[in-house]
Scaffold this motif. Structure first.
Motif, PDB file in Angstrom:
ATOM      1  N   VAL A  87       0.878  -1.163   0.000  1.00 49.76           N
ATOM      2  CA  VAL A  87       0.000   0.000   0.000  1.00 49.76           C
ATOM      3  C   VAL A  87       0.918   1.217   0.000  1.00 49.76           C
ATOM      4  O   VAL A  87       1.777   1.352   0.872  1.00 49.76           O
ATOM      5  CB  VAL A  87      -0.916   0.024   1.243  1.00 49.76           C
ATOM      6  CG1 VAL A  87      -1.744   1.302   1.278  1.00 49.76           C
ATOM      7  CG2 VAL A  87      -1.805  -1.194   1.261  1.00 49.76           C
ATOM      8  N   PHE A  88       0.762   2.070  -0.983  1.00 47.68           N
ATOM      9  CA  PHE A  88       1.644   3.219  -1.131  1.00 47.68           C
ATOM     10  C   PHE A  88       0.972   4.468  -0.593  1.00 47.68           C
ATOM     11  O   PHE A  88      -0.124   4.819  -1.008  1.00 47.68           O
ATOM     12  CB  PHE A  88       1.998   3.425  -2.606  1.00 47.68           C
ATOM     13  CG  PHE A  88       2.531   2.182  -3.264  1.00 47.68           C
ATOM     14  CD1 PHE A  88       3.760   1.672  -2.908  1.00 47.68           C
ATOM     15  CD2 PHE A  88       1.794   1.519  -4.218  1.00 47.68           C
ATOM     16  CE1 PHE A  88       4.256   0.530  -3.506  1.00 47.68           C
ATOM     17  CE2 PHE A  88       2.269   0.381  -4.829  1.00 47.68           C
ATOM     18  CZ  PHE A  88       3.514  -0.119  -4.465  1.00 47.68           C
ATOM     19  N   GLU A  89       1.661   5.134   0.337  1.00 47.78           N
ATOM     20  CA  GLU A  89       1.123   6.365   0.901  1.00 47.78           C
ATOM     21  C   GLU A  89       1.255   7.527  -0.077  1.00 47.78           C
ATOM     22  O   GLU A  89       0.415   8.415  -0.118  1.00 47.78           O
ATOM     23  CB  GLU A  89       1.854   6.698   2.192  1.00 47.78           C
ATOM     24  CG  GLU A  89       1.662   5.652   3.268  1.00 47.78           C
ATOM     25  CD  GLU A  89       2.566   5.900   4.464  1.00 47.78           C
ATOM     26  OE1 GLU A  89       3.354   6.870   4.448  1.00 47.78           O
ATOM     27  OE2 GLU A  89       2.480   5.114   5.408  1.00 47.78           O
ATOM     28  N   THR A 142       7.144   7.048  -1.449  1.00 46.09           N
ATOM     29  CA  THR A 142       7.129   5.735  -0.801  1.00 46.09           C
ATOM     30  C   THR A 142       7.107   4.631  -1.856  1.00 46.09           C
ATOM     31  O   THR A 142       7.822   3.633  -1.733  1.00 46.09           O
ATOM     32  CB  THR A 142       5.895   5.598   0.110  1.00 46.09           C
ATOM     33  OG1 THR A 142       5.928   6.635   1.088  1.00 46.09           O
ATOM     34  CG2 THR A 142       5.870   4.259   0.806  1.00 46.09           C
ATOM     35  N   ALA A 143       6.320   4.810  -2.879  1.00 48.42           N
ATOM     36  CA  ALA A 143       6.250   3.816  -3.960  1.00 48.42           C
ATOM     37  C   ALA A 143       7.612   3.652  -4.617  1.00 48.42           C
ATOM     38  O   ALA A 143       8.055   2.527  -4.889  1.00 48.42           O
ATOM     39  CB  ALA A 143       5.207   4.228  -4.983  1.00 48.42           C
ATOM     40  N   ARG A 144       8.314   4.737  -4.852  1.00 49.66           N
ATOM     41  CA  ARG A 144       9.640   4.661  -5.479  1.00 49.66           C
ATOM     42  C   ARG A 144      10.640   3.946  -4.571  1.00 49.66           C
ATOM     43  O   ARG A 144      11.418   3.116  -5.036  1.00 49.66           O
ATOM     44  CB  ARG A 144      10.139   6.052  -5.823  1.00 49.66           C
ATOM     45  CG  ARG A 144       9.414   6.643  -7.005  1.00 49.66           C
ATOM     46  CD  ARG A 144       9.925   8.013  -7.349  1.00 49.66           C
ATOM     47  NE  ARG A 144       9.278   8.483  -8.566  1.00 49.66           N
ATOM     48  CZ  ARG A 144       9.110   9.755  -8.867  1.00 49.66           C
ATOM     49  NH1 ARG A 144       9.527  10.694  -8.049  1.00 49.66           N
ATOM     50  NH2 ARG A 144       8.518  10.080 -10.000  1.00 49.66           N
ATOM     51  N   VAL A 166      13.712  -1.235  -3.352  1.00 53.61           N
ATOM     52  CA  VAL A 166      13.982  -2.357  -2.448  1.00 53.61           C
ATOM     53  C   VAL A 166      13.554  -3.669  -3.091  1.00 53.61           C
ATOM     54  O   VAL A 166      14.288  -4.661  -3.068  1.00 53.61           O
ATOM     55  CB  VAL A 166      13.270  -2.149  -1.091  1.00 53.61           C
ATOM     56  CG1 VAL A 166      13.349  -3.393  -0.232  1.00 53.61           C
ATOM     57  CG2 VAL A 166      13.866  -0.959  -0.360  1.00 53.61           C
ATOM     58  N   TRP A 167      12.368  -3.684  -3.695  1.00 59.72           N
ATOM     59  CA  TRP A 167      11.881  -4.904  -4.348  1.00 59.72           C
ATOM     60  C   TRP A 167      12.784  -5.298  -5.505  1.00 59.72           C
ATOM     61  O   TRP A 167      13.125  -6.459  -5.676  1.00 59.72           O
ATOM     62  CB  TRP A 167      10.448  -4.707  -4.844  1.00 59.72           C
ATOM     63  CG  TRP A 167       9.884  -5.958  -5.439  1.00 59.72           C
ATOM     64  CD1 TRP A 167       9.254  -6.960  -4.772  1.00 59.72           C
ATOM     65  CD2 TRP A 167       9.923  -6.357  -6.813  1.00 59.72           C
ATOM     66  NE1 TRP A 167       8.899  -7.954  -5.653  1.00 59.72           N
ATOM     67  CE2 TRP A 167       9.306  -7.610  -6.904  1.00 59.72           C
ATOM     68  CE3 TRP A 167      10.424  -5.777  -7.973  1.00 59.72           C
ATOM     69  CZ2 TRP A 167       9.161  -8.289  -8.117  1.00 59.72           C
ATOM     70  CZ3 TRP A 167      10.288  -6.448  -9.165  1.00 59.72           C
ATOM     71  CH2 TRP A 167       9.657  -7.697  -9.226  1.00 59.72           C
TER      72      TRP A 167
END
Length: 86
Positions: A30-32, A36-38, A43-44
């Motif tokens: 879940v991206f705030e 945060t998504a970046r 990391v992924w």
């Protein structure tokens, strides 16, 4: 190679990755906000490329596969073309 628009099945490698990315990352996070998504994407990506074994690489990680290729390339003789200068 040209892939017809609306025909993603023509590129199985990209579709396999897109499916894995969607199932393992997009569906569970879940991206705030965009930042945060970046950060989570980086990391992924590092985990996917460094820690996860890939079936297409003989169930080794991409990092391990790359190091094996580098070792085998150093061990192989190099052939150079020499041109004669007259």
């Amino acid at each position: 190679m040209y892939i017809e628009p609306g025909a993603p099945w023509e590129n199985g490698y990209a579709e396999s990755f897109n499916s894995r990315f969607r199932d393992e990352f997009l569906a569970v996070e879940v991206f705030e906000n965009l930042g945060t998504a970046r950060r989570l994407t980086v990391v992924w990506k590092e985990d996917y490329n460094g820690q996860c074994p890939h079936s297409s690489l003989g169930y080794v990680t991409p990092a391990e596969f790359a190091s094996r290729c580098a070792v085998s390339n150093r061990a192989a003789p190099s052939f150079q073309l020499h041109s004669e200068i007259t």
